[in-house]
Write a protein that holds these residues in place. Structure first.
Motif, PDB file in Angstrom:
ATOM      1  N   ILE A 179       3.910  -6.638  -3.195  1.00  0.00           N
ATOM      2  CA  ILE A 179       3.961  -5.584  -3.860  1.00  0.00           C
ATOM      3  C   ILE A 179       3.873  -5.640  -5.337  1.00  0.00           C
ATOM      4  O   ILE A 179       3.191  -4.793  -6.060  1.00  0.00           O
ATOM      5  CB  ILE A 179       5.479  -5.021  -3.577  1.00  0.00           C
ATOM      6  CG1 ILE A 179       5.615  -4.432  -2.060  1.00  0.00           C
ATOM      7  CG2 ILE A 179       5.820  -3.724  -4.607  1.00  0.00           C
ATOM      8  CD1 ILE A 179       7.080  -4.083  -1.648  1.00  0.00           C
ATOM      9  N   HIS A 180       4.493  -6.705  -5.802  1.00  0.00           N
ATOM     10  CA  HIS A 180       4.425  -6.978  -7.446  1.00  0.00           C
ATOM     11  C   HIS A 180       3.064  -7.939  -7.733  1.00  0.00           C
ATOM     12  O   HIS A 180       2.717  -7.665  -8.830  1.00  0.00           O
ATOM     13  CB  HIS A 180       5.720  -7.557  -7.764  1.00  0.00           C
ATOM     14  CG  HIS A 180       6.579  -6.672  -7.881  1.00  0.00           C
ATOM     15  ND1 HIS A 180       6.906  -5.527  -8.628  1.00  0.00           N
ATOM     16  CD2 HIS A 180       7.989  -6.369  -6.793  1.00  0.00           C
ATOM     17  CE1 HIS A 180       8.101  -4.756  -8.140  1.00  0.00           C
ATOM     18  NE2 HIS A 180       8.583  -5.428  -6.852  1.00  0.00           N
ATOM     19  N   GLY A 181       2.801  -8.610  -6.841  1.00  0.00           N
ATOM     20  CA  GLY A 181       1.772  -9.833  -7.315  1.00  0.00           C
ATOM     21  C   GLY A 181       0.452  -9.165  -6.881  1.00  0.00           C
ATOM     22  O   GLY A 181      -0.844  -9.782  -7.467  1.00  0.00           O
ATOM     23  N   LEU A 182       0.028  -8.370  -5.884  1.00  0.00           N
ATOM     24  CA  LEU A 182      -1.466  -8.223  -5.464  1.00  0.00           C
ATOM     25  C   LEU A 182      -2.019  -7.335  -6.886  1.00  0.00           C
ATOM     26  O   LEU A 182      -1.397  -6.251  -7.068  1.00  0.00           O
ATOM     27  CB  LEU A 182      -1.300  -7.295  -4.253  1.00  0.00           C
ATOM     28  CG  LEU A 182      -2.669  -7.179  -3.478  1.00  0.00           C
ATOM     29  CD1 LEU A 182      -2.974  -8.524  -2.962  1.00  0.00           C
ATOM     30  CD2 LEU A 182      -2.470  -6.112  -2.435  1.00  0.00           C
ATOM     31  N   PRO A 236      -5.124  -1.063  -8.988  1.00  0.00           N
ATOM     32  CA  PRO A 236      -4.354  -0.118  -9.562  1.00  0.00           C
ATOM     33  C   PRO A 236      -3.139   0.535  -8.777  1.00  0.00           C
ATOM     34  O   PRO A 236      -3.191   0.277  -7.669  1.00  0.00           O
ATOM     35  CB  PRO A 236      -5.471   1.078  -9.309  1.00  0.00           C
ATOM     36  CG  PRO A 236      -6.369   0.801  -8.298  1.00  0.00           C
ATOM     37  CD  PRO A 236      -6.485  -0.793  -8.395  1.00  0.00           C
ATOM     38  N   ARG A 237      -2.297   1.106  -9.476  1.00  0.00           N
ATOM     39  CA  ARG A 237      -1.126   1.363  -9.052  1.00  0.00           C
ATOM     40  C   ARG A 237      -0.965   2.999  -9.306  1.00  0.00           C
ATOM     41  O   ARG A 237      -1.761   3.816 -10.153  1.00  0.00           O
ATOM     42  CB  ARG A 237       0.180   1.000  -9.575  1.00  0.00           C
ATOM     43  CG  ARG A 237       0.650  -0.362  -9.156  1.00  0.00           C
ATOM     44  CD  ARG A 237       0.076  -1.604  -9.086  1.00  0.00           C
ATOM     45  NE  ARG A 237       0.847  -2.558  -8.539  1.00  0.00           N
ATOM     46  CZ  ARG A 237       0.160  -4.136  -8.346  1.00  0.00           C
ATOM     47  NH1 ARG A 237      -1.240  -4.187  -8.365  1.00  0.00           N
ATOM     48  NH2 ARG A 237       0.933  -4.777  -7.706  1.00  0.00           N
ATOM     49  N   TRP A 238      -0.052   3.595  -8.364  1.00  0.00           N
ATOM     50  CA  TRP A 238       0.047   5.168  -8.601  1.00  0.00           C
ATOM     51  C   TRP A 238       0.764   5.327  -9.892  1.00  0.00           C
ATOM     52  O   TRP A 238       0.603   6.516 -10.561  1.00  0.00           O
ATOM     53  CB  TRP A 238       0.976   5.563  -7.468  1.00  0.00           C
ATOM     54  CG  TRP A 238       0.028   5.999  -6.245  1.00  0.00           C
ATOM     55  CD1 TRP A 238      -1.323   5.868  -6.245  1.00  0.00           C
ATOM     56  CD2 TRP A 238       0.668   6.637  -5.164  1.00  0.00           C
ATOM     57  NE1 TRP A 238      -1.466   6.281  -4.805  1.00  0.00           N
ATOM     58  CE2 TRP A 238      -0.427   6.613  -4.144  1.00  0.00           C
ATOM     59  CE3 TRP A 238       1.994   7.068  -4.640  1.00  0.00           C
ATOM     60  CZ2 TRP A 238      -0.389   7.259  -2.893  1.00  0.00           C
ATOM     61  CZ3 TRP A 238       2.053   7.589  -3.230  1.00  0.00           C
ATOM     62  CH2 TRP A 238       1.005   7.796  -2.482  1.00  0.00           C
ATOM     63  N   PHE A 239       1.705   4.425 -10.587  1.00  0.00           N
ATOM     64  CA  PHE A 239       2.305   4.773 -11.590  1.00  0.00           C
ATOM     65  C   PHE A 239       2.195   3.327 -12.503  1.00  0.00           C
ATOM     66  O   PHE A 239       2.414   2.461 -12.029  1.00  0.00           O
ATOM     67  CB  PHE A 239       3.931   4.778 -11.399  1.00  0.00           C
ATOM     68  CG  PHE A 239       3.983   6.030 -10.250  1.00  0.00           C
ATOM     69  CD1 PHE A 239       3.972   7.409 -10.452  1.00  0.00           C
ATOM     70  CD2 PHE A 239       4.510   5.692  -8.753  1.00  0.00           C
ATOM     71  CE1 PHE A 239       4.178   8.379  -9.559  1.00  0.00           C
ATOM     72  CE2 PHE A 239       4.668   6.751  -8.006  1.00  0.00           C
ATOM     73  CZ  PHE A 239       4.677   7.859  -8.339  1.00  0.00           C
ATOM     74  N   GLY A 296       3.671  -0.784  -5.710  1.00  0.00           N
ATOM     75  CA  GLY A 296       2.651  -1.630  -5.216  1.00  0.00           C
ATOM     76  C   GLY A 296       1.124  -1.087  -5.511  1.00  0.00           C
ATOM     77  O   GLY A 296       1.250   0.038  -6.376  1.00  0.00           O
ATOM     78  N   THR A 297       0.183  -1.527  -4.904  1.00  0.00           N
ATOM     79  CA  THR A 297      -1.193  -0.832  -5.226  1.00  0.00           C
ATOM     80  C   THR A 297      -1.308   0.231  -4.725  1.00  0.00           C
ATOM     81  O   THR A 297      -0.581   0.808  -3.726  1.00  0.00           O
ATOM     82  CB  THR A 297      -2.253  -2.010  -4.609  1.00  0.00           C
ATOM     83  OG1 THR A 297      -2.069  -2.015  -3.333  1.00  0.00           O
ATOM     84  CG2 THR A 297      -2.001  -3.374  -5.142  1.00  0.00           C
ATOM     85  N   ALA A 298      -2.310   1.257  -5.266  1.00  0.00           N
ATOM     86  CA  ALA A 298      -2.430   2.490  -4.711  1.00  0.00           C
ATOM     87  C   ALA A 298      -2.924   2.425  -3.175  1.00  0.00           C
ATOM     88  O   ALA A 298      -2.504   3.259  -2.447  1.00  0.00           O
ATOM     89  CB  ALA A 298      -3.631   3.030  -5.488  1.00  0.00           C
ATOM     90  N   SER A 299      -3.742   1.502  -2.921  1.00  0.00           N
ATOM     91  CA  SER A 299      -4.102   1.597  -1.427  1.00  0.00           C
ATOM     92  C   SER A 299      -2.860   1.170  -0.565  1.00  0.00           C
ATOM     93  O   SER A 299      -2.761   1.808   0.774  1.00  0.00           O
ATOM     94  CB  SER A 299      -5.275   0.293  -1.191  1.00  0.00           C
ATOM     95  OG  SER A 299      -4.571  -0.929  -1.496  1.00  0.00           O
TER      96      SER A 299
END
Length: 297
Positions: free
Chosen positions: A37-40, A43-46, A109-112
């Protein structure tokens, strides 16, 4: 030299308590999920400065989550869906872990990965349907029911953060948090979710006529507050969390669930105990990483 001698007994206690709490809320594979969640990269949603990240990272979420469950139970159709399909009694920790993972992925997490998490929830919702005693039917994918679950969560998370969070939000950030949550709500199928405190209050009020304390709701409240699935040694700390969650419910939500309203106690002893236990959880969950030896930084 062993790591225990390097770190000292208090730090080791903090680490072990924090690890035990983290495993409860994230599962045995929590560290792997956290790393992804934190390392990948991606882009993020937030972005990192968004209020949703501050709220969802704070230990006040322990109180907010419990308050949200109690408030959500007041909608007969939503409660029927939970009672019949969620497995909250048979696997309460599994349900908590799935919920906490969803919040973590969509917030950090990432957007995907966030979109995949939403798609998974929406597939599950499509299968959840049934009826209640008076013949009314429910579907977990019903935008109206999704809207109730959403506003109950947003109101609970924000209210409890403002009371027990390490750094409460200012007025603009409160509205921004509600707007952040609207992105997740929309992705899940909520139609026109509220985007500021005025809209959130109006939406909560609009649901009032549909709410009632059904036998299923009161049974869920008893389970959550009086017979929680926690070890005996954790019953007293949990009681502080439960009391704090009840104290943050609006007065109109108490009687349907047969919950007390004790304004003097809630403003003094309950609030003091709530700050104490939330502070202790925050202290444990932010423990420094354990070193392997004296030469590791």
């Amino acid at each position: 030299m062993t790591s225990e001698k390097v770190l000292g007994p208090l730090t080791l206690l903090r680490q072990r308590w924090g690890a035990a709490l983290f495993e409860r809320v994230a599962g045995s594979d929590g560290p792997a999920k956290r790393a992804r969640i934190h390392g990948l990269p991606g882009p993020r949603w937030f972005s990192e400065d968004r209020p949703i990240r501050r709220v969802h990272a704070d230990a006040a979420m322990f109180v907010g989550g419990l308050r949200a469950l109690l408030l959500q139970s007041l909608h007969p159709l939503a409660m029927a869906a939970v009672a019949a399909h969620s497995g909250y009694r048979g696997d309460p920790w599994g349900r908590l872990q799935r919920t906490s993972t969803f919040l973590a992925v969509t917030t950090f997490g990432t957007a995907s990965d966030a979109q995949d998490a939403v798609a998974t929830v929406r597939r599950v919702h499509q299968k959840v349907r049934g009826s209640i005693r008076d013949g009314r039917t429910y579907r977990a994918s019903d935008p109206h029911l999704l809207g109730w679950v959403h506003v109950a969560e947003v109101d609970s998370f924000l209210r409890c953060h403002q009371q027990y969070g390490a750094v409460p939000l200012d007025d603009d950030a409160c509205d921004a948090y509600i707007d952040d949550m609207a992105r997740i709500g929309t992705a899940l199928g909520v139609v026109d979710p509220p985007r500021d405190r005025a809209e959130l209050g109006a939406r909560l009020a609009a649901y009032r006529s549909e709410l009632q304390g059904t036998p299923e709701a009161r049974a869920a409240a008893r389970f959550l507050l009086l017979d929680p699935p926690v070890p005996v040694v954790a019953r007293v700390p949990y009681a502080f969390l439960a009391s704090a969650a009840v104290a943050e419910l609006p007065v109109w939500a108490r009687w349907p669930l047969r919950l007390p309203y004790l304004p003097v106690a809630e403003a003094t002893a309950v609030r003091l105990g709530g700050h104490g236990i939330v502070g202790a959880i925050r202290w444990a969950m932010t423990a420094p990483a354990q070193a392997d030896g004296p030469d590791r930084s």
